[in-house]
Scaffold this motif. Structure first.
Motif, mmCIF file in Angstrom:
data_model
loop_
_atom_site.group_PDB
_atom_site.id
_atom_site.type_symbol
_atom_site.label_atom_id
_atom_site.label_comp_id
_atom_site.label_asym_id
_atom_site.label_seq_id
_atom_site.Cartn_x
_atom_site.Cartn_y
_atom_site.Cartn_z
ATOM 1 N N VAL A 124 0.815 -1.220 0.000
ATOM 2 C CA VAL A 124 0.000 0.000 0.000
ATOM 3 C C VAL A 124 0.843 1.262 0.000
ATOM 4 C CG1 VAL A 124 -1.998 -1.098 1.064
ATOM 5 C CG2 VAL A 124 -0.301 0.002 2.521
ATOM 6 N N ASP A 125 2.172 1.114 0.188
ATOM 7 C CA ASP A 125 2.973 2.330 0.233
ATOM 8 C C ASP A 125 4.275 2.226 -0.566
ATOM 9 O OD1 ASP A 125 3.613 4.917 0.867
ATOM 10 O OD2 ASP A 125 4.447 4.456 2.831
ATOM 11 N N ALA A 126 5.275 1.522 -0.014
ATOM 12 C CA ALA A 126 6.624 1.612 -0.580
ATOM 13 C C ALA A 126 6.734 1.247 -2.065
ATOM 14 C CB ALA A 126 7.568 0.734 0.238
ATOM 15 N N GLY A 130 6.887 5.264 -7.063
ATOM 16 C CA GLY A 130 8.142 5.638 -7.704
ATOM 17 C C GLY A 130 9.235 6.198 -6.815
ATOM 18 N N LYS A 131 9.078 6.105 -5.488
ATOM 19 C CA LYS A 131 10.193 6.551 -4.637
ATOM 20 C C LYS A 131 11.144 5.380 -4.442
ATOM 21 C CE LYS A 131 8.159 10.246 -1.811
ATOM 22 N NZ LYS A 131 7.717 10.641 -0.446
ATOM 23 N N THR A 132 12.410 5.572 -4.792
ATOM 24 C CA THR A 132 13.414 4.527 -4.569
ATOM 25 C C THR A 132 14.519 5.133 -3.713
ATOM 26 O OG1 THR A 132 14.906 5.085 -6.392
ATOM 27 C CG2 THR A 132 13.002 3.711 -6.944
ATOM 28 N N VAL A 212 -6.061 5.221 -3.974
ATOM 29 C CA VAL A 212 -5.967 6.550 -3.345
ATOM 30 C C VAL A 212 -4.548 7.094 -3.551
ATOM 31 C CG1 VAL A 212 -5.945 7.799 -1.133
ATOM 32 C CG2 VAL A 212 -7.728 6.097 -1.581
ATOM 33 N N LYS A 213 -3.566 6.244 -3.275
ATOM 34 C CA LYS A 213 -2.180 6.712 -3.421
ATOM 35 C C LYS A 213 -1.850 7.004 -4.883
ATOM 36 C CE LYS A 213 2.623 6.144 -2.476
ATOM 37 N NZ LYS A 213 3.726 5.633 -1.714
ATOM 38 N N GLU A 214 -2.282 6.110 -5.779
ATOM 39 C CA GLU A 214 -2.000 6.328 -7.205
ATOM 40 C C GLU A 214 -2.546 7.667 -7.697
ATOM 41 O OE1 GLU A 214 -3.632 2.474 -8.730
ATOM 42 O OE2 GLU A 214 -2.130 2.947 -10.261
ATOM 43 N N ARG A 222 6.298 14.336 -7.754
ATOM 44 C CA ARG A 222 7.535 14.725 -7.060
ATOM 45 C C ARG A 222 7.318 15.443 -5.735
ATOM 46 N NH1 ARG A 222 12.431 14.297 -9.685
ATOM 47 N NH2 ARG A 222 12.205 13.217 -11.657
ATOM 48 N N GLU A 223 6.147 15.278 -5.178
ATOM 49 C CA GLU A 223 5.835 15.812 -3.845
ATOM 50 C C GLU A 223 6.052 17.320 -3.728
ATOM 51 O OE1 GLU A 223 6.794 13.016 -0.652
ATOM 52 O OE2 GLU A 223 7.126 14.716 0.669
ATOM 53 N N GLN A 224 5.486 18.027 -4.702
ATOM 54 C CA GLN A 224 5.541 19.486 -4.638
ATOM 55 C C GLN A 224 4.361 20.033 -3.832
ATOM 56 O OE1 GLN A 224 8.134 21.232 -6.361
ATOM 57 N NE2 GLN A 224 8.791 19.094 -6.370
ATOM 58 N N ILE A 226 0.228 18.134 -3.264
ATOM 59 C CA ILE A 226 -0.676 17.235 -2.532
ATOM 60 C C ILE A 226 -0.062 15.888 -2.145
ATOM 61 C CG2 ILE A 226 -2.816 18.274 -3.424
ATOM 62 C CD1 ILE A 226 -3.150 15.607 -4.960
ATOM 63 N N ARG A 227 1.055 15.493 -2.754
ATOM 64 C CA ARG A 227 1.665 14.242 -2.285
ATOM 65 C C ARG A 227 2.102 14.361 -0.823
ATOM 66 N NH1 ARG A 227 5.573 9.984 -5.495
ATOM 67 N NH2 ARG A 227 5.668 8.505 -3.786
ATOM 68 N N LYS A 228 2.286 15.617 -0.376
ATOM 69 C CA LYS A 228 2.654 15.809 1.035
ATOM 70 C C LYS A 228 1.590 15.234 1.969
ATOM 71 C CE LYS A 228 5.287 20.040 0.284
ATOM 72 N NZ LYS A 228 5.317 21.483 0.519
ATOM 73 N N SER A 229 0.357 15.081 1.455
ATOM 74 C CA SER A 229 -0.698 14.527 2.315
ATOM 75 C C SER A 229 -0.368 13.092 2.727
ATOM 76 C CB SER A 229 -2.051 14.579 1.609
ATOM 77 O OG SER A 229 -2.031 13.757 0.464
ATOM 78 N N LEU A 230 0.476 12.420 1.932
ATOM 79 C CA LEU A 230 0.862 11.053 2.297
ATOM 80 C C LEU A 230 1.764 11.041 3.524
ATOM 81 C CD1 LEU A 230 1.496 9.630 -1.294
ATOM 82 C CD2 LEU A 230 -0.469 9.213 0.178
ATOM 83 N N ASN A 231 2.155 12.221 3.970
ATOM 84 C CA ASN A 231 2.974 12.318 5.187
ATOM 85 C C ASN A 231 2.130 12.472 6.441
ATOM 86 O OD1 ASN A 231 5.382 12.185 3.722
ATOM 87 N ND2 ASN A 231 5.282 14.376 3.254
HETATM 88 N N1 GLY Z 1 5.479 7.137 1.454
HETATM 89 C C1 GLY Z 1 4.964 8.386 1.047
HETATM 90 C C2 GLY Z 1 5.073 8.612 -0.411
HETATM 91 O O1 GLY Z 1 5.249 7.693 -1.176
HETATM 92 O O2 GLY Z 1 5.000 9.746 -0.837
#
Ligand code: GLY
Length: 353
Positions: A124-126, A130-132, A212-214, A222-224, A226-231
């Protein structure tokens, strides 16, 4: 940057065959750690398209998510003649998908990789988004790139052998996805029986959670913004994780996130009027399922210092993602030291410590 194609497997071997055949490759590599090599690799045996696949095995656990392991993967690829047309399959938890994704994305300037996450946390996350990365210089995920997997295959059958603690650890990220999406998703997560697990229902919840994450990653890879909401839950959660580590009583990531959610929902309630009754319901679920992380007021300063050093901060201000309702994000929020101490008081009181 394209997004990975996420496949909820109906027939794992067939779905994997199809995924591999969609990329014209000269060689397939399967990366596992010592645990998934033994427990999960057998599910890939007998698949004709993988008959000549080469295997790379790395040490299990986060301690191996380092430059030395990464170099060993590069060496294994290089010494066995991998080319720019080779394909890597990362079979494992977040450590394997993070490090494997980074190894693939940098080898010969990048070869495609397929993630097959084997833990709920990775599903559900890692493994999605696309974050490596690897850990470096004592810092988690310090070096890495954004490079989505070519495909992500979600086979929830792997979860049947996962222990309850690791299952709940991943479930905390699903709760977070519920909070940042809508009441339907949140309510079905809060109603789920985590003791007598209905795996077919869990599969539906996982699929919902990943979408939801997708959706968020598609809008902001690139977390500029709304991706910050995943934090959500992670600023305080990481502080709990660090304190636990320092005091030699490590906790699973998702447990720290669940406890972090308790604090960040309180901050959301105080700062941006998140509804009290919803906060209470979520906290009740977390208390019931995750217990609590005990600490005293002597630890407040250390916890505050950890929050101040969170890598999401800009300058000397702690950056929070808060909610003014379920699915209603308030990005780039901050809190004074006294409000953070009040939040820690609240946490201890409502978690009974
Ligand atoms: N683990 C949070 C993200 O993928 O942005």
């Amino acid at each position: 940057m394209n997004n990975a194609d996420v496949i909820i497997c109906q027939n794992f071997q067939q779905d994997l065959t199809e995924a591999v055949s969609q990329y014209t490759h000269d060689q397939v590599y399967i990366l596992t750690d010592e645990t998934t090599h033994e427990l999960c690799l057998p599910l890939l045996s007998g698949i004709p398209i993988l008959a000549n696949a080469k295997h790379i095995v790395i040490g299990a656990r986060d301690t191996h998510k380092n430059l030395e392991t990464l170099a060993n993967v590069w060496l294994a690829l290089s010494n066995s003649g991998a080319t720019r047309h080779s394909l890597m399959i990362c079979l494992g938890g977040g450590m394997v998908t993070d490090l494997g994704g980074f190894a693939a994305s940098t080898f010969k300037r990048g070869i495609p990789y397929i993630n097959i996450p084997t833990t709920l946390l990775a599903m559900v996350d890692a493994a999605v988004g696309g974050k490596t990365a690897i850990n470096f210089n004592g810092l988690k995920n310090e070096i890495g790139v954004f490079q989505p997997a070519f495909k992500v295959l979600l086979e929830t059958e792997f979860l049947r052998t996962l222990d309850t603690h690791n299952l709940l650890s991943g479930y905390a990220e699903m709760l977070k996805h519920g909070l940042i999406s809508n009441y339907d998703i949140l309510n079905s997560l809060l109603a789920f029986d985590t003791v007598n697990i209905d795996f077919s229902l869990l599969k539906q919840l996982v699929a919902q959670s990943v979408s939801v994450k997708e959706d968020i990653v598609k809008k902001d890879p690139r977390e500029q913004n709304i991706r910050k909401s995943l934090n959500l839950g992670h600023t305080v959660g990481h502080a709990f994780e660090s304190l636990a580590m320092k005091q030699s009583r490590p906790v699973l990531h998702g447990y720290a996130v669940a406890w972090g959610l308790v604090c960040e929902l309180y901050l959301s309630h105080v700062n941006v009027q998140f509804p009290r009754d919803v906060m209470r319901r979520v906290i009740h679920f977390i208390h019931e399922n995750y217990g609590s992380f005990p600490f005293t007021c002597d630890d407040y300063e250390q916890l505050y210092t950890y929050m101040m050093h969170d890598k999401k901060n800009q300058g000397n201000i702690i950056n929070f993602t808060l909610l003014n309702d379920v699915g209603n994000l308030r990005l780039n929020q901050t809190a004074t030291q006294s409000l953070i101490y009040e939040t820690l008081d609240f946490y201890r009181e409502c978690m009974g410590i």
